[in-house]
Design a protein around this motif. Structure first.
Motif, short mmCIF file in Angstrom:
data_model
loop_
_atom_site.label_atom_id
_atom_site.label_comp_id
_atom_site.label_asym_id
_atom_site.label_seq_id
_atom_site.Cartn_x
_atom_site.Cartn_y
_atom_site.Cartn_z
N GLN A 161 29.36 -8.12 74.72
CA GLN A 161 28.39 -7.99 73.62
C GLN A 161 27.61 -6.70 73.73
N GLY A 162 27.24 -6.33 74.95
CA GLY A 162 26.52 -5.08 75.14
C GLY A 162 27.33 -3.91 74.61
N PHE A 163 28.63 -4.10 74.60
CA PHE A 163 29.48 -3.02 74.11
C PHE A 163 29.76 -3.16 72.62
N ILE A 168 28.15 -4.58 70.36
CA ILE A 168 27.00 -4.41 69.47
C ILE A 168 27.05 -3.10 68.72
N ARG A 169 27.55 -2.13 69.42
CA ARG A 169 27.60 -0.81 68.83
C ARG A 169 28.60 -0.72 67.69
#
Lengths: 200, 200, 200, 200
Positions: free
Chosen positions: C191-193, C195-196
């Motif tokens: 998700q941290g990735f 999201i972008r």
DNA sequence: AATGAATGAGTCTTCATTCAT
DNA sequence: AATGAATGAAGACTCATTCAT
């Protein structure tokens, strides 16, 4: 105890010398030395950084003793010919009385010697240098007619070494008396050299 | 193939000699020899019972060659003095041209030599015996006045060995030319001996 | 015997892996390995030149397996996002199912790694390179807006490694379920990735 | 002397840290430490019962410093999100500025850690506990919707550790700038977490 | 004629630790 | 508070040799 104790360091050197003499370099082992002394192998490393250092110390000590012995032999001797004889005989006598020490000087293979500090090598030539200077004195005094005193000194040294090492390596015929052989040989070496003086 | 193949046995001996000369006895190993040749270590045992036998063979062969070389040098030479010179120079030349072989003869420590069969030792003295007989001839012919030809022969041999080994062990001063040193030394050795003839 | 025998070489690797995993690198010893297998220590040297070579082989095999495992995971998968997910999960799964092999890849100190052949290092990056290329695909397809795909790939990899290594080093609170922790973490990393992508 | 002397105990710890960082755990030796300091090996035992105790002290101190550092970072900070960020960055900064200390915390293998007193382990979790509490605050304040704050805290910690350790183990591609990599990664880790807040 | 597999004994050296002082 | 002397156990590695094939 009131007995003068021999330090472990000294005992290690002694034992190493003994083994080096009797069994040769190849089979000198730290463990064996330690076992013979009755001490743990580790203990040797308290006195010598490693095997190389131990052997270098052995060489150094032997060379030092030989050099000193030669130097002392000419002390107070004035006559050049007599000085010449004194050097030769002190060399021979050192070898006879300290066979292990003498052997050590020549025993270790040049490969290992490569690691031997060069400055100590120079020390090793003190005896030889003395011989060379005596030869030069002889020339100055008109006693000898040699153009290459350095080669002459080395030649004598090489012959002496040959005689001594043949005796030590037990390659002499058993019917020959050691002392007689040495005496004959030294005489011959000297004559081979002195001929150039007297006959001229 | 009709090419004369070099037998494995010969290659083993050759390689052993090479290593013995370059690295010294301590680091001569069956595995290294085998590896260098490109053969399994086990194979060596097909030709040599063990390391001792291999080394003994090496010595034996070298001794044999040296002896033969000396014997050939006097073939057809009649004059005793000339025979004497021939022996000395063939000894020196053998050492110069076959340094590995020469070294092997003297390299291995007497401890290991103790296991060397005695009968082979006798063979080793063929060259020396020839020298002795020449000296005896000289005495008979009235050329020399020596009561101990055996000692005389050994003395010469010892001196020659000294000269050769100093050169090989690289203990000669770097400023000295090897060949010049050898020539000078041999001359001196001969003179030390011949003096007893000519001056009489 | 009709049993499929496991070669000694394989048994050495296996045992080394086991010890490396359970006792750490410091206490991996040739002797221990040999003893565990019931073979002489010398035998190991028949299959591996030395300890370094053994360890390098261990690393190489692990790296190869991980790389292959990752490559297979994307085979036949077309959708970029799905390929992305496949890589991440195959990395995690490899670590879960082959903990010893995974650990080995990161265990050995960089000092020893310095001696690790560089060409093999490149191989080690096959999995990573695949991840990078997937990210680049994503950018091309307009799915992601990243200017530094290389850094992005490394970032993800670092995070994954962190999660896995925390689990393996037993530094996780005992009240936490391993699998749940991993699942949560992976989700978060993705998700941290992603999201972008999605938020753009 | 009125100068504040550095106690031997402190010097031992310092030197141990230095060696541990530069040479890895395997080659940390009591003798080397002592030699580096210029003191006898025995002296170390006056301050540390044995090697294990020394290492445990090292870990303890590092953990304590990291914890304190994290605690101080949130002092006076009220806003939950800002407290969250402060913790993360203080973790990263500690690792950057005290690489040896950071590494020590994770370096020693769990095998040796088994002997590490459990009560000290609890202390080690002070920083982590703070993170967990912040997350719980966030939930209370309605900022986050997480049912498992403990797992969440560990997840973040694991990712941070992954990033830091990749950098330290020099496994980063040489073309990548360290600081940029760290910044990018931290951002991503935070976003992976905050997404659950902001998007909700 | 040649080999691969295996080993026990040995090599030097380093280690953590103890003990008397 | 500090040390020098000593050691047993272990480290990696090499060696000559054997044996079955």
């Amino acid at each position: 105890m009131s007995e003068p104790e021999i330090s472990l360091r000294e005992r290690i050197l002694e034992t190493s010398r003994k083994f080096l003499f009797s069994d040769g370099y190849s089979s000198l082992s730290m463990r064996k030395i330690a076992k013979e002394i009755g001490v743990s192998a580790t203990s040797i490393y308290l006195y010598f950084e490693n095997k190389d250092h131990l052997i270098h110390t052995l060489i150094e000590e032997s060379v030092e003793e030989l050099s000193t012995s030669i130097e002392q032999s000419v002390e107070g001797v004035e006559d050049t010919i007599k000085r010449f004889e004194a050097i030769i005989w002190s060399y021979i006598r050192f070898a006879q009385h300290n066979p292990e020490k003498y052997q050590i000087i020549y025993m270790v293979h040049s490969d290992r010697m490569a690691r031997y500090p060069k400055e100590k090598f120079r020390k090793a030539r003190r005896g030889y240098a003395l011989l060379e200077s005596v030869i030069m004195d002889g020339i100055k005094e008109g006693l000898m007619e040699l153009d290459k005193p350095m080669i002459a000194a080395y030649t004598i040294w090489a012959q002496l070494h040959g005689v001594v090492s043949v005796v030590f390596n037990q390659r002499l015929d058993s019917r020959i008396d050691r002392d007689e052989f040495i005496e004959e040989s030294v005489e011959q070496i000297m004559q081979g050299f002195l001929i150039r003086i007297t006959t001229t």
